[in-house]
Design a protein around this motif. Structure first.
Motif, PDB file in Angstrom:
ATOM      1  N   ARG A 124      21.969 -26.711   3.256  1.00 27.57           N
ATOM      2  CA  ARG A 124      21.140 -26.980   2.088  1.00 27.57           C
ATOM      3  C   ARG A 124      21.094 -28.471   1.771  1.00 27.57           C
ATOM      4  N   ASN A 125      21.954 -29.237   2.427  1.00 30.82           N
ATOM      5  CA  ASN A 125      22.037 -30.678   2.205  1.00 30.82           C
ATOM      6  C   ASN A 125      21.540 -31.398   3.450  1.00 30.82           C
ATOM      7  N   PHE A 126      20.641 -32.361   3.245  1.00 29.36           N
ATOM      8  CA  PHE A 126      20.013 -33.045   4.362  1.00 29.36           C
ATOM      9  C   PHE A 126      19.969 -34.544   4.112  1.00 29.36           C
ATOM     10  N   ALA A 142      10.786 -30.655  13.833  1.00 27.47           N
ATOM     11  CA  ALA A 142       9.786 -30.579  12.760  1.00 27.47           C
ATOM     12  C   ALA A 142       9.105 -29.221  12.691  1.00 27.47           C
ATOM     13  N   TRP A 143       9.144 -28.429  13.776  1.00 36.65           N
ATOM     14  CA  TRP A 143       8.464 -27.134  13.801  1.00 36.65           C
ATOM     15  C   TRP A 143       9.410 -25.961  13.528  1.00 36.65           C
ATOM     16  N   ASP A 144      10.677 -26.234  13.258  1.00 41.59           N
ATOM     17  CA  ASP A 144      11.629 -25.171  12.927  1.00 41.59           C
ATOM     18  C   ASP A 144      11.574 -24.869  11.437  1.00 41.59           C
ATOM     19  N   ALA A 145      11.999 -23.668  11.086  1.00 46.16           N
ATOM     20  CA  ALA A 145      12.098 -23.300   9.674  1.00 46.16           C
ATOM     21  C   ALA A 145      13.322 -23.981   9.078  1.00 46.16           C
ATOM     22  N   ILE A 146      13.204 -24.430   7.845  1.00 42.51           N
ATOM     23  CA  ILE A 146      14.301 -25.138   7.187  1.00 42.51           C
ATOM     24  C   ILE A 146      15.490 -24.214   6.960  1.00 42.51           C
ATOM     25  N   GLY A 147      15.238 -22.922   6.800  1.00 44.12           N
ATOM     26  CA  GLY A 147      16.321 -21.964   6.584  1.00 44.12           C
ATOM     27  C   GLY A 147      17.134 -21.694   7.833  1.00 44.12           C
ATOM     28  N   SER A 148      16.583 -22.006   9.006  1.00 42.91           N
ATOM     29  CA  SER A 148      17.295 -21.735  10.254  1.00 42.91           C
ATOM     30  C   SER A 148      18.447 -22.694  10.489  1.00 42.91           C
ATOM     31  N   ASP A 189       0.824  -1.198   0.000  1.00 40.55           N
ATOM     32  CA  ASP A 189       0.000   0.000   0.000  1.00 40.55           C
ATOM     33  C   ASP A 189       0.864   1.257   0.000  1.00 40.55           C
ATOM     34  N   ASP A 190       2.056   1.169   0.587  1.00 38.93           N
ATOM     35  CA  ASP A 190       2.951   2.321   0.661  1.00 38.93           C
ATOM     36  C   ASP A 190       3.703   2.557  -0.644  1.00 38.93           C
ATOM     37  N   GLY A 191       3.580   1.655  -1.585  1.00 38.85           N
ATOM     38  CA  GLY A 191       4.293   1.790  -2.839  1.00 38.85           C
ATOM     39  C   GLY A 191       5.651   1.107  -2.805  1.00 38.85           C
ATOM     40  N   HIS A 192       5.994   0.469  -1.671  1.00 36.52           N
ATOM     41  CA  HIS A 192       7.274  -0.225  -1.574  1.00 36.52           C
ATOM     42  C   HIS A 192       7.119  -1.640  -2.115  1.00 36.52           C
ATOM     43  N   ALA A 193       8.172  -2.133  -2.723  1.00 34.98           N
ATOM     44  CA  ALA A 193       8.138  -3.489  -3.244  1.00 34.98           C
ATOM     45  C   ALA A 193       8.177  -4.479  -2.080  1.00 34.98           C
ATOM     46  N   ARG A 194       7.407  -5.549  -2.201  1.00 33.04           N
ATOM     47  CA  ARG A 194       7.390  -6.587  -1.175  1.00 33.04           C
ATOM     48  C   ARG A 194       8.691  -7.382  -1.237  1.00 33.04           C
ATOM     49  N   ILE A 195       9.125  -7.850  -0.087  1.00 34.77           N
ATOM     50  CA  ILE A 195      10.299  -8.705  -0.034  1.00 34.77           C
ATOM     51  C   ILE A 195       9.810 -10.139  -0.177  1.00 34.77           C
ATOM     52  N   LYS A 196      10.325 -10.817  -1.184  1.00 34.30           N
ATOM     53  CA  LYS A 196       9.916 -12.195  -1.427  1.00 34.30           C
ATOM     54  C   LYS A 196      10.656 -13.128  -0.483  1.00 34.30           C
ATOM     55  N   ASN A 197       9.995 -14.236  -0.164  1.00 39.00           N
ATOM     56  CA  ASN A 197      10.692 -15.288   0.562  1.00 39.00           C
ATOM     57  C   ASN A 197      11.766 -15.836  -0.344  1.00 39.00           C
ATOM     58  N   SER A 198      12.944 -15.969   0.174  1.00 37.03           N
ATOM     59  CA  SER A 198      13.999 -16.504  -0.672  1.00 37.03           C
ATOM     60  C   SER A 198      13.850 -18.018  -0.732  1.00 37.03           C
ATOM     61  N   ARG A 199      13.985 -18.525  -1.899  1.00 41.21           N
ATOM     62  CA  ARG A 199      13.886 -19.957  -2.133  1.00 41.21           C
ATOM     63  C   ARG A 199      15.282 -20.473  -2.408  1.00 41.21           C
ATOM     64  N   PHE A 200      15.499 -21.719  -2.043  1.00 43.65           N
ATOM     65  CA  PHE A 200      16.790 -22.310  -2.308  1.00 43.65           C
ATOM     66  C   PHE A 200      16.626 -23.776  -2.654  1.00 43.65           C
ATOM     67  N   LEU A 201      17.656 -24.326  -3.270  1.00 41.69           N
ATOM     68  CA  LEU A 201      17.636 -25.719  -3.696  1.00 41.69           C
ATOM     69  C   LEU A 201      17.998 -26.605  -2.516  1.00 41.69           C
ATOM     70  N   VAL A 202      17.111 -27.525  -2.191  1.00 43.91           N
ATOM     71  CA  VAL A 202      17.320 -28.453  -1.090  1.00 43.91           C
ATOM     72  C   VAL A 202      17.706 -29.800  -1.686  1.00 43.91           C
ATOM     73  N   LEU A 236      12.988 -27.215  -4.756  1.00 46.78           N
ATOM     74  CA  LEU A 236      13.042 -25.872  -4.196  1.00 46.78           C
ATOM     75  C   LEU A 236      12.169 -25.782  -2.956  1.00 46.78           C
ATOM     76  N   ALA A 237      12.669 -25.033  -1.970  1.00 43.55           N
ATOM     77  CA  ALA A 237      11.904 -24.816  -0.744  1.00 43.55           C
ATOM     78  C   ALA A 237      12.102 -23.377  -0.297  1.00 43.55           C
ATOM     79  N   ASN A 238      11.098 -22.820   0.361  1.00 42.01           N
ATOM     80  CA  ASN A 238      11.213 -21.484   0.945  1.00 42.01           C
ATOM     81  C   ASN A 238      11.991 -21.575   2.243  1.00 42.01           C
ATOM     82  N   GLU A 239      12.653 -20.499   2.609  1.00 42.86           N
ATOM     83  CA  GLU A 239      13.381 -20.474   3.871  1.00 42.86           C
ATOM     84  C   GLU A 239      12.456 -20.630   5.064  1.00 42.86           C
TER      85      GLU A 239
END
Length: 153
Positions: free
Chosen positions: A109-111, A99-105, A24-37, A51-54
């Protein structure tokens, strides 16, 4: 209602998309960064890559990995219940990710994914059998001890 040609419709759709990208302010939204898992499945031939979101939860990533694994018809067949699996970071220590943590935390990138080890429950029949075994051994020792003591007296 006014008829529009295809180029006008496309132009309006582009403008609408641009408008949705801005707040609404005219600022661009920050996208969730995606990365290859990359997920290695124990007992499988090769890794899964997607691909997964952080911000995605570890449980959701496990579910996505199991879906991809099943879709590719890989062996061994694992099942689809993500609660039966643990996800470990390939580069970090031996602790499984929550299981309840964010994958980006996790910072990696390798699991590695593997099944949870389920301890068998002690059933009544099994516990009875074990108690009978114990009495049998105890009884044998008792008989041997009584026999050996009675001979020497």
């Amino acid at each position: 209602m006014m008829k529009r040609n295809i180029s006008e419709k496309m132009f309006l759709q582009r403008e609408k998309k641009k408008k949705n990208k801005d707040d609404d302010d005219g600022h661009a939204r920050i996208k969730n960064s995606r990365f290859l898992v990359t997920v290695n499945v124990l007992g499988s031939a090769g890794p899964l890559r997607f691909l997964a979101n952080e911000d995605d939860l570890v449980g959701r990533v496990i579910g996505a990995a199991l879906k991809i694994y099943a879709r590719e018809r890989r062996l061994p067949v694992l099942g689809s219940d993500s609660n039966c699996f643990l996800l470990y970071s390939a580069n970090a220590g031996a602790d499984a990710l929550n299981a309840w943590d964010a994958i980006g935390s996790s910072g990696g990138r390798n699991f590695i994914i593997c099944k949870k080890v389920v301890q068998p429950n002690m059933t009544e029949a099994r516990s009875e059998m074990m108690s009978r075994k114990g009495k049998g051994i105890h009884g044998r020792w008792k008989a041997w001890l009584n026999k050996s003591l009675s001979l020497k007296i």
